[in-house]
Scaffold this active site. Structure first.
Site, short mmCIF file in Angstrom:
data_model
loop_
_atom_site.label_atom_id
_atom_site.label_comp_id
_atom_site.label_asym_id
_atom_site.label_seq_id
_atom_site.Cartn_x
_atom_site.Cartn_y
_atom_site.Cartn_z
N THR A 49 125.88 94.36 56.37
CA THR A 49 124.68 94.66 55.95
C THR A 49 123.86 93.32 55.68
O THR A 49 124.62 92.46 55.06
CB THR A 49 124.81 95.19 54.35
N GLY B 247 125.44 104.33 51.25
CA GLY B 247 126.16 103.05 50.82
C GLY B 247 125.47 102.64 49.67
O GLY B 247 124.39 103.07 48.95
#
Ligand code: ASP
Length: 318
Positions: free
Chosen positions: A150, A180
């Site tokens: 990410t 998430g």
């Protein structure tokens, strides 16, 4: 003082652009949004924006967030499809008093009404990765795999304002609707201009068990240096997870305080990050974790940087 720090090597072009704005005395909001959009737009990064890897139904569902450390405004989207720049939608939502965290169709409707650019985010390359993965796992059950990155970023501008933002396509082969840590305040990110800001990457399910970004900001608020705060919090959560659950997922964090001092910590091998400050040109560092839980870092060599791009852009053998 001004500065930006972000997870993974892929953020370096973004923070370079962001730094240019900060030097021109632009705000931490514009700088961080510009920086993250750069990562979202680059097709060869497999875990953020365009070219991100799909869920198990071959759809690219993305999560993103934005936080303003002056006002504590937060905006976030999750499981959103077919929009080019989730971070900009999140930033727009941060100005809403209510309805500032939207999911899936709701987020898409909002983005459509607000005129955000629509884009099919599933590239041929991502489809090839998908097909290859399906073949590889044909014998086993399909499950999310550990390769993920990410982009999580924090920013400090000359006026002392801090921001945090994230953007991700989440875990490759995740279940449809799986969300998430990245759009979740306190876990994937947190920013408070008075105390500092932090952001996370790794296994969202485990990062959320420690509200890990908030914990780091909290310790910085007590006067702890960002490096010590990151190591303290990552090592604590890593140990708790191992003790209570037998294992800990990947946890990697970056942070900066209002003085522009920064820190990172990880419980994995191979974590990289990018940083720029008034005193330091944009730099990519590779992190090594020592036995006693400290993190040391060295500048990525030119060879490493070249290799990185080569592997990202190499043809996919299906
Ligand atoms: N933290 C992200 C998630 O769980 C994945 C990542 O950092 O790459 O969705």
């Amino acid at each position: 003082m001004w500065g930006m720090i972000a997870t993974w090597r892929m953020a370096v072009e973004g923070i370079t652009k962001g730094a240019k704005l900060l030097k021109e005395q632009k705000g931490a909001g514009d700088a961080i949004e510009t920086a993250i959009r750069e990562v979202e737009d680059f097709p060869y990064y497999k875990s953020v924006g365009y070219g991100g890897l799909p869920n198990e139904e071959m759809e690219v569902e993305m999560d993103a967030a934005y936080m303003d450390g002056d006002t504590l405004d937060i905006g976030a989207v999750c499981a959103i499809k077919d929009f080019a720049n989730p971070v900009s939608i999140a930033r727009r939502l941060s100005r809403e008093k209510v309805n500032s965290f939207l999911a899936a169709e709701g987020a898409e409707k909002f983005a459509h009404k607000e005129g955000f650019e629509r884009k099919n985010m599933l590239t041929d390359r991502a489809k090839a990765h998908y097909r290859k993965r399906v073949k590889e796992t044909a014998a086993q059950e399909i499950r999310p795999y550990a390769g993920h990155d990410t982009v999580g970023m924090v920013c400090l501008d000359m006026s002392g304002k801090m921001t945090a933002a994230t953007s991700t396509s989440g875990l490759f082969m995740k279940k449809k609707g799986r969300i998430g840590d990245s759009p979740v305040s306190g876990s994937g990110f947190y920013a408070d201009s008075r105390r500092g800001a932090a952001s996370a990457t790794g296994l969202g399910e485990d990062l959320m068990k420690g509200c890990i970004s908030y914990e780091i900001v909290r310790l910085m608020g007590e006067g702890m240096h960002p490096q010590k705060a990151c190591e303290t919090v990552v090592n604590y959560l890593d140990a708790q997870l191992k003790e209570r659950r037998g294992q800990a997922g990947d946890l990697s964090l970056i942070a900066m305080n209002p003085q522009g001092e920064w820190g990172v910590a990880t419980n994995i091998e191979g974590f990289s990050f990018a940083v720029v400050t008034e005193k330091q040109e944009p730099t990519v560092y590779l992190v090594t974790r020592t036995e006693d839980g400290h993190c040391t870092f060295e500048t990525a060599s030119e060879e490493w940087m070249e290799n990185y791009m080569k592997t990202r852009m190499a043809p996919i053998e299906e």
